[in-house]
Motif scaffolding. Structure first.
Motif, PDB file in Angstrom:
ATOM      1  N   ASN A   1      -3.682  -9.424  39.449  1.00  0.00           N
ATOM      2  CA  ASN A   1      -3.849  -8.164  38.720  1.00  0.00           C
ATOM      3  C   ASN A   1      -5.032  -7.361  39.231  1.00  0.00           C
ATOM      4  O   ASN A   1      -5.108  -6.164  39.034  1.00  0.00           O
TER       5      ASN A   1
ATOM      6  N   HIS B   1       5.345  -8.881  35.593  1.00  0.00           N
ATOM      7  CA  HIS B   1       4.507  -8.058  34.734  1.00  0.00           C
ATOM      8  C   HIS B   1       3.174  -7.788  35.414  1.00  0.00           C
ATOM      9  O   HIS B   1       2.331  -7.090  34.880  1.00  0.00           O
TER      10      HIS B   1
ATOM     11  N   ASN C   1       0.333  -6.412  37.979  1.00  0.00           N
ATOM     12  CA  ASN C   1       0.012  -5.089  38.490  1.00  0.00           C
ATOM     13  C   ASN C   1       0.066  -5.029  40.017  1.00  0.00           C
ATOM     14  O   ASN C   1      -0.955  -4.878  40.662  1.00  0.00           O
TER      15      ASN C   1
END
Ligand SMILES: *[C@@H]1O[C@H](CO)[C@@H](O)[C@H](O)[C@H]1NC(C)=O
Ligand SMILES: *[C@@H]1O[C@H](CO)[C@@H](O)[C@H](O)[C@H]1NC(C)=O
Ligand SMILES: *[C@@H]1O[C@H](CO)[C@@H](O)[C@H](O)[C@H]1NC(C)=O
Length: 973
Positions: free
Chosen positions: A208, A231, A233
């Motif tokens: 992320n 999910h 990033n």
């Protein structure tokens, strides 16, 4: 406006300035001393067995191998010391040329380093040096396949400029945390493939923190974080490789958020369910999609059809292989005009191959095998001029294949259509545009003529030609010599090819090992020579005649697997066979070979199978056969061999099968058949002239499964140790695996009708008939002592042999009672105690034998009432009990009335013959499975009937029978 002179002066000044600066830099080219010392310090401690750093001498370190300096300030910026090897093999191939040992701390003085590549080396003694974290300028770090050990130091994360990090395939590296990644805010490329990341809980959190990531390789990382992954990033990502992990579950529709994805590799995971629609209508940049080797299912084509043209035009490679996808390919497949690789194999796709396939003009590989495609092959296929690989095999394709299907396939190199009922009808004058490398067309219909379109394959690129079972009934054309010189694997077997054996062109370099299958044809004439590089040669089951030439060893010195079985060859076995020291398999059985077996076997160290059965060989067994320490199967049955069986055979401690039956061997029963032969599963000595008693040593051969000593002159009591044959008491699957794998054979496919191992075989008399067991040999357990002069009581311990299906003690002088718990032999299907002197009553337990379908107790002195019930009710033939004065009850007369006595005259030879003839024709009419066995029968103790015998060729009947019997057995438990 034009340029003023002042402008010109300014420009000139600038140019001059630039020039002098360049000059200054050139003067400084000699590298910075401090950095040269650092490099020499590095060279000093590193292990460099192949002297790769030999150029690292002198002042100018910028000119050393692997070093690049900044041209303006002279600082070392790049250190590039990658070894030789393949990137994703995971195997470091540099071996002796690897750099290794220690990495000097002195490198820390290369303060301007922005590129460091130490990949494909062997630093197996050290961890990744912590000081790498001090290279503030570093943008590129490649340490893949360098065998570093230990933990990844967290300091790596301090290099905030780092764009490229590759730590892949350092198998000894442990990664408990990916926190080092979270500091790398500029990271664009990350490869951690081959590192075990299953313990790194912070994987998703760390990723992320890397918003610039464009390429992520996490192949073979033991990951199971799915579908949470999508999910994360990483929305800028273009290349995502999660292949070879343990990912489970559905592919979530969030995958559609990765709008810039060009390459998505998810193959070799445990993903399932249907594909999300977003995969195809959101990922408009997709070039390569690999979902192979998962458990995806459903109608994938619906999604592709609905993709509104977004993906289709750009997709270059699509791999859906090895899943459970189904459905019919729509014509819209034709919109994928960039496709180069299309792999759909191993799914349940059905329906026709669409005509639109002909619009995929960039296609190079098309692999559709193992699906349910049906219908005809579209003619448009012939337009794919770039196609190199066509794999259509094992579908349900039908119809005609003609030259139209190949008209423009000038790049074709591999043509595989086997396992479809296709009919090839190609004009005999057609000239093929391709030069093929491999051709797999087995079980298609190519004949009756030998395929003429192969005539043009004269560039000798052809390496594999598989025309097994293709209905060819022609002779081999002369031009075969022009296309054959480099064919390494040739299978023309199971046709009706006539005339003489083929001639082969001479290769410029030998193609060893060459494999040639010509078996099961109608080749005639003499055995001619084959290329000297041939290793496997099978010409069995043909019509060859004449002698096996002495020159065989000189012309084919590499022979290893060699079969001429089932021909009409005559003359002797050439002694030069023994010069073929690489032989592992020789089958000359079923010919008319005569004379003595040559006495010369001591040099053939690896011979595994020697099958000389069914010939007219005479003389003694050569003593030198006893030197073949690796021999697993020795077949000499049905010859005219004589004399004593040499004790040297006792040295063959790896024997699994010893079959010397139907010869004229004399002497006593060999006592060297003892516990030293610890793998012997089959011992068949029947129909010889062996005398004396069974030595107790025989019971040491606890691996025995089939023992046949019938029709000799053996005498005495049977030793009380038959209960020692442990292989006949409990099943041993490990032994069966070992046994079946012992005779493995080079094989191209696991297909019905193709053998992958030498099929051992044994002739067994069971249920009053002769059967050859081969494919089902591992299911048979049998003891046959019939037609000898044994006397005394029956060996009671045999009732422990729970696996025995066939027990035949007939035609001896056994006396006493039938052991009362004979009913324990629960596998018994055939039991013959006839023509002995057994007395007493028939044990009641015999009615427990649920699989008994053949029983013969005739001509003994049994008395009392015949047990009844269960399987015995089906054994309703009176001849089972005939010749026992005292028996009564079904199927004989009931016990209340006086039993019918036989006239003394009825026991003369004629009558006996008749009753035996009766069984011969009828005796097998009993039992529940015998209807399947519509085969030959004969009773071996009647020489005249022996000739009536014929072989049940690996019959499907035979196999079915055993499979059914085994299943029934299992049900019965
Ligand atoms: C780096 O260079 C300085 C100056 O030459 C030297 O004193 C120092 O020992 C070097 N460092 C290492 C680790 O070699
Ligand atoms: C993704 O990154 C953006 C900015 O880089 C941030 O605002 C957002 O919260 C991040 N999302 C997650 C799920 O971490
Ligand atoms: C192909 O198979 C489908 C079923 O999957 C069947 O409906 C169709 O008739 C078959 N077509 C041909 C030409 O055999």
């Amino acid at each position: 406006m034009g340029m003023t002179s002042i402008d010109v002066q300014i420009i000139l000044c600038l140019v001059l300035l630039l020039f002098t600066q360049n000059l200054k830099a050139d003067l400084n080219r000699n590298c910075i001393e401090n950095e040269r010392d650092a490099l020499l310090g590095f060279k000093h401690v590193i292990a460099d067995p192949s002297d790769k750093l030999k150029s690292w001498v002198g002042e100018d370190c910028c000119s050393w191998q692997g070093i690049t300096c900044n041209s303006s300030n002279g600082h070392v910026t790049k250190l590039e010391l990658r070894g030789i090897g393949s990137r994703y093999s995971g195997v470091n191939e540099c071996e002796d040329s690897c750099l290794g040992g220690q990495i000097s701390h002195s490198l820390i003085n290369l303060t301007h380093l922005n590129y460091l590549d130490l990949s494909v080396n062997n630093f197996s003694e050290i961890g990744i040096p912590e000081f790498l974290g001090s290279f503030k300028m570093l943008e590129y770090l490649n340490l893949s396949q360098a065998e570093f050990i230990g933990d990844v130091p967290p300091y790596t994360g301090n290099i905030s400029r780092l764009k490229y990090l590759d730590l892949s395939y350092n198998s000894e590296l442990t990664v408990d945390s990916l926190s080092f990644v979270s500091g790398l805010t500029s990271l664009e490329y990350l490869d951690l493939s081959g590192l075990n990341l299953s313990m790194a809980d912070d994987l998703l959190h760390s990723l992320n923190m890397t918003p610039s990531l464009m390429e992520l390789h996490l192949s073979s990382c033991s990951l199971n974080v799915f579908p949470e992954f999508f999910h994360v990033n990483i929305t800028n990502i273009q290349h995502l490789d999660l292949s070879g992990n343990l990912l489970q579950g559905h592919l979530p529709s969030e995958v559609g958020n990765l709008k810039f994805l060009e390459v998505l590799l998810l193959q070799d995971n445990e993903l399932d369910g249907e594909l999300p629609v977003t995969l195809m209508n959101s990922l408009c940049n997709l070039r390569e999609l690999n979902l192979g080797k998962n458990s995806f299912g459903g109608e994938v084509w619906g999604i592709i059809d609905n993709s509104s043209g977004c993906v289709s035009a750009g997709l270059q490679a699509l791999d859906l292989s090895n899943n459970n996808f189904k459905g019919v390919i729509p014509e819209s497949l034709g919109e994928f005009t960039s496709l180069e690789y299309l792999y759909l194999y191993q799914n349940s796709f059905e329906g026709p191959i669409p005509e639109a396939i002909g619009r995929l003009l960039n296609l190079r590989e098309l692999s559709l095998y193992n699906n349910l495609f049906n219908g005809t092959i579209p003619a448009s296929l012939g337009q794919l001029s770039k196609i190199e690989i066509l794999d259509f095999n094992s579908n349900k394709l039908t119809g005609i294949v003609s030259e139209v299907h190949f008209s423009k396939l000038e790049s074709l190199s591999r043509l595989a259509m086997y396992g479809n009922p296709l009919v090839f009808d190609i004009d005999s004058t057609w000239v093929a545009p391709f030069q093929l490398q491999s051709v797999y067309l087995s079980s298609c219909k190519l004949g009756p003529k030998f395929p003429q379109w192969l005539r043009g394959q004269t560039h000798n690129s052809l390496q594999l030609l598989d025309l097994y079972n293709t209905s060819i009934s022609d002779g081999i054309p002369d031009w075969f010599e022009n296309i054959s010189s480099n064919i390494q694997w040739l299978d023309l077997s199971h046709n009706q090819i006539r005339k003489s054996l083929p001639k082969f062109g001479t290769p410029s370099t030998p193609v060893f090992p060459r494999v040639i299958y010509l078996n099961s044809n109608k080749f005639e004439g003499p055995f001619t020579s084959f290329p000297e590089d041939v290793e496997v040669l099978d010409i069995s089951n043909n019509l060859l005649s004449g002698e096996i030439p002495q020159t065989i060893a000189a012309t084919m010195p590499q022979l290893s697997f060699f079969s001429l079985s089932e021909n009409n060859l005559s003359g002797g076995i050439p002694s030069s066979v023994c010069n073929l020291t690489g032989l592992s398999y020789v089958d000359l059985s079923k010919n008319q070979l005569s004379g003595a077996i040559p006495e010369c076997w001591q040099e053939i160290e690896f011979l595994n199978v020697l099958d000389l059965a069914y010939n007219e060989l005479s003389g003694k067994i050569p003593v030198s056969l006893g030197s073949l320490h690796n021999l697993g199967s020795l077949h000499l049955e049905r010859n005219n061999l004589e004399g004593r069986i040499p004790t040297s055979l006792g040295n063959l401690t790896n024997l699994l099968t010893l079959d010397l039956s139907e010869n004229a061997f004399t002497g006593t029963f060999p006592s060297w058949i003892n516990e030293n032969l610890s793998s012997l599963a089959i011992l068949s000595l029947h129909s010889n002239m062996l005398k004396g008693e069974i030595p107790i040593q025989l019971c040491g051969v606890t691996s025995l499964r089939i023992l046949n000593l019938a029709n000799n002159m053996l005498t005495g009591k049977v030793p009380n140790c038959f209960g020692n044959f442990t292989s006949m008491i409990v099943e041993d699957p490990d032994f069966v695996d070992f046994w079946l794998s012992s005779f493995s054979f080079p094989v191209l496919f696991q297909m019905p009708g193709r053998y992958n191992a030498y099929q051992d075989h044994v002739l067994t008399y069971i249920k009053g008939r002769a059967l050859v067991y081969s494919k089902t040999i591992q299911f048979l357990f049998s003891i046959d002592l019939s037609e000898n002069h044994f006397f005394g009581n029956l060996p009671d311990e045999i009732v422990n042999l729970k696996l025995v299906q066939n027990l035949n003690f007939s035609g001896n002088k056994f006396m006493g009672n039938i052991v009362s718990d004979i009913g324990n032999m629960e596998a018994l299907e055939s039991l013959d105690f006839s023509r002995n002197e057994l007395s007493g009553s028939i044990p009641v337990s015999i009615s427990n034998l649920n699989f008994l379908s053949y029983l013969n107790l005739s001509f003994n002195n049994l008395s009392g009432s015949i047990p009844h019930g269960n399987q015995l009710q089906t054994l309703n033939d009176k001849s089972i009990y005939i010749g026992n004065d005292g028996l009564c009850g079904f199927p004989l007369q009931s016990c209340q009335t006086e039993p019918e006595l036989l006239e003394p005259g009825q026991r003369d030879e004629n009558a006996k013959d008749e009753s035996e003839m009766h069984w011969f024709y009828y005796g097998s009419g009993v039992g529940f499975m015998t209807g399947l066995l519509v085969v030959c029968s004969s009773l071996y103790f009647k020489h005249s009937w022996r000739r009536a015998w014929f072989r049940l060729v690996d019959g499907i009947y035979d196999k079915l029978y055993v499979i059914v019997a085994v299943k029934m057995n299992k049900l019965g438990r």
